[in-house]
Scaffold this active site. Structure first.
Site, PDB file in Angstrom:
ATOM      1  N   ALA A  47     -16.414  13.444  -5.721  1.00 12.59           N
ATOM      2  CA  ALA A  47     -15.774  14.436  -4.848  1.00 12.59           C
ATOM      3  C   ALA A  47     -14.973  15.453  -5.660  1.00 12.59           C
ATOM      4  O   ALA A  47     -14.918  16.625  -5.295  1.00 12.59           O
ATOM      5  CB  ALA A  47     -14.862  13.727  -3.839  1.00 12.59           C
ATOM      6  N   HIS A  86      -6.873   7.513  11.583  1.00 15.77           N
ATOM      7  CA  HIS A  86      -6.593   6.076  11.473  1.00 15.77           C
ATOM      8  C   HIS A  86      -5.126   5.774  11.166  1.00 15.77           C
ATOM      9  O   HIS A  86      -4.799   4.674  10.719  1.00 15.77           O
ATOM     10  CB  HIS A  86      -7.492   5.433  10.413  1.00 15.77           C
ATOM     11  CG  HIS A  86      -8.929   5.343  10.845  1.00 15.77           C
ATOM     12  ND1 HIS A  86      -9.962   5.170   9.962  1.00 15.77           N
ATOM     13  CD2 HIS A  86      -9.493   5.431  12.073  1.00 15.77           C
ATOM     14  CE1 HIS A  86     -11.111   5.139  10.638  1.00 15.77           C
ATOM     15  NE2 HIS A  86     -10.848   5.300  11.913  1.00 15.77           N
ATOM     16  N   ARG A 101       0.845  -1.204   0.000  1.00 13.97           N
ATOM     17  CA  ARG A 101       0.000   0.000   0.000  1.00 13.97           C
ATOM     18  C   ARG A 101       0.884   1.260   0.000  1.00 13.97           C
ATOM     19  O   ARG A 101       0.603   2.228  -0.684  1.00 13.97           O
ATOM     20  CB  ARG A 101      -0.907   0.042   1.233  1.00 13.97           C
ATOM     21  CG  ARG A 101      -1.802  -1.185   1.475  1.00 13.97           C
ATOM     22  CD  ARG A 101      -3.036  -1.199   0.612  1.00 13.97           C
ATOM     23  NE  ARG A 101      -2.750  -1.568  -0.751  1.00 13.97           N
ATOM     24  CZ  ARG A 101      -2.405  -2.806  -1.144  1.00 13.97           C
ATOM     25  NH1 ARG A 101      -2.294  -3.803  -0.281  1.00 13.97           N
ATOM     26  NH2 ARG A 101      -2.158  -3.066  -2.407  1.00 13.97           N
ATOM     27  N   CYS A 129       6.661   2.333  16.902  1.00 10.34           N
ATOM     28  CA  CYS A 129       7.316   1.313  17.721  1.00 10.34           C
ATOM     29  C   CYS A 129       6.344   0.829  18.792  1.00 10.34           C
ATOM     30  O   CYS A 129       5.890   1.609  19.628  1.00 10.34           O
ATOM     31  CB  CYS A 129       8.585   1.860  18.365  1.00 10.34           C
ATOM     32  SG  CYS A 129       9.373   0.636  19.436  1.00 10.34           S
ATOM     33  N   SER A 141     -19.329   6.795   4.449  1.00  4.61           N
ATOM     34  CA  SER A 141     -20.740   6.462   4.653  1.00  4.61           C
ATOM     35  C   SER A 141     -21.360   7.281   5.770  1.00  4.61           C
ATOM     36  O   SER A 141     -22.548   7.558   5.764  1.00  4.61           O
ATOM     37  CB  SER A 141     -20.887   4.976   4.989  1.00  4.61           C
ATOM     38  OG  SER A 141     -20.501   4.740   6.329  1.00  4.61           O
ATOM     39  N   GLN A 168     -10.005   9.742   7.482  1.00  5.06           N
ATOM     40  CA  GLN A 168      -9.967   8.319   7.823  1.00  5.06           C
ATOM     41  C   GLN A 168      -8.956   7.605   6.933  1.00  5.06           C
ATOM     42  O   GLN A 168      -8.674   6.428   7.141  1.00  5.06           O
ATOM     43  CB  GLN A 168     -11.356   7.702   7.617  1.00  5.06           C
ATOM     44  CG  GLN A 168     -12.434   8.329   8.492  1.00  5.06           C
ATOM     45  CD  GLN A 168     -13.816   7.795   8.166  1.00  5.06           C
ATOM     46  OE1 GLN A 168     -14.329   7.987   7.067  1.00  5.06           O
ATOM     47  NE2 GLN A 168     -14.427   7.133   9.115  1.00  5.06           N
ATOM     48  N   ASN A 169      -8.447   8.327   5.927  1.00  2.00           N
ATOM     49  CA  ASN A 169      -7.537   7.709   4.963  1.00  2.00           C
ATOM     50  C   ASN A 169      -6.123   7.644   5.516  1.00  2.00           C
ATOM     51  O   ASN A 169      -5.684   8.527   6.244  1.00  2.00           O
ATOM     52  CB  ASN A 169      -7.541   8.503   3.659  1.00  2.00           C
ATOM     53  CG  ASN A 169      -8.919   8.532   3.029  1.00  2.00           C
ATOM     54  OD1 ASN A 169      -9.731   7.647   3.272  1.00  2.00           O
ATOM     55  ND2 ASN A 169      -9.187   9.557   2.240  1.00  2.00           N
ATOM     56  N   CYS A 171      14.487   2.983  20.711  1.00  2.00           N
ATOM     57  CA  CYS A 171      14.803   2.033  21.791  1.00  2.00           C
ATOM     58  C   CYS A 171      15.608   0.829  21.305  1.00  2.00           C
ATOM     59  O   CYS A 171      16.069   0.021  22.110  1.00  2.00           O
ATOM     60  CB  CYS A 171      13.513   1.562  22.470  1.00  2.00           C
ATOM     61  SG  CYS A 171      12.481   0.495  21.436  1.00  2.00           S
TER      62      CYS A 171
HETATM   63 ZN    ZN Z   1      11.113   1.950  20.127  1.00  2.00          ZN
END
Ligand code: ZN
Length: 233
Positions: A220, A110, A60, A118, A178, A92-93, A140
């Site tokens: 749109a 999202h 993606r 992490c 929606s 939301q994309n 870390c």
């Molecule tokens: Zn980390």
């Protein structure tokens, strides 16, 4: 627009990015690019098959390089730049088309494909390459980096900031989503509760249409530039 509008909240969903060529989150077959959402978008899936989940989001993420913002993203960025009142774009994309169009006042509720999170220390870093599961965190050092995507069962980001903005809004607009599924359905209800005008722009009538003062149907890329012209007139 027939009343004084100062503060605006705009929610965008898959419909706005579909016109740039990105597959909607759930296609007509109920799958996302051939995968069941349960297999790629839950904490259980990530624990059970990290290689599959990472590869899915790698694909993606790689696809973002081949798409670009469309006139709807560009119009919203222009509105963001020109609007003198408060404005918050909530998407939301998980693609980055709003920011590539130039939008600044933006929340990715999202998460984002171009970010790695992490799971050990909570540090999020910008990420444009593939993300093999064994990649070490620069904070870390642990190999717990995951796609910075809010999975089903996880809390969306910045819900308090979104709620605050909606409570101050004079206009709430939902684009390409929606509006019937929580938390989006909750957003329009909050907006109505505080007396905001509510407007939906969608390709087809949605199950959530009855929540809105007005529903406009169409692509749109046509409806959003038209709305922005009205608001800036
Ligand atoms: Zn980390």
């Amino acid at each position: 627009m027939d009343r004084d509008i100062r503060n605006i909240v705009i929610l965008t969903g898959a419909g706005i990015s579909a016109e740039s060529g990105l597959a909607t989150f759930r296609g007509p077959d109920g799958l996302w690019e051939g995968h069941r959402v349960e297999d790629v978008c839950t904490p259980v899936a990530l624990a059970r098959n990290p290689a599959l989940v990472h590869r899915f989001y790698d694909e993606r993420r790689a696809k973002l390089g081949g798409v670009k913002p469309n006139p709807a993203h560009e119009a919203l960025a222009a509105l963001d730049a020109a609007w003198p009142g408060e404005l918050l774009l909530v998407t939301q994309n998980v693609d980055d088309l709003h920011e590539r169009a130039g939008a600044k006042r933006l929340i990715h509720m999202h998460g984002e494909l171009r970010s790695a999170l992490c799971a050990a220390c909570g540090k999020a870093v910008s990420w444009t390459a593939s993300l093999p599961p064994e990649t070490a965190c620069t904070g870390c050092g642990k190999s717990r980096l995951r796609p910075d995507i809010v999975f089903f069962g996880e809390m969306p980001y910045e819900m308090d900031a979104i709620d605050d903005a909606i409570r101050r809004a004079d206009l709430f607009v939902s684009i390409g989503t929606s509006g019937a599924v929580y938390p989006a359905a909750g957003f329009v209800q909050t907006a109505r509760h505080v007396g905001a005008r509510t407007l939906e722009l969608n390709l087809d009538p949605s199950a959530g249409s009855f929540y809105f003062d007005e529903s406009r149907m169409g692509p749109a890329s046509v409806l959003v530039p038209q709305l922005v012209r009205e608001l800036l007139a």
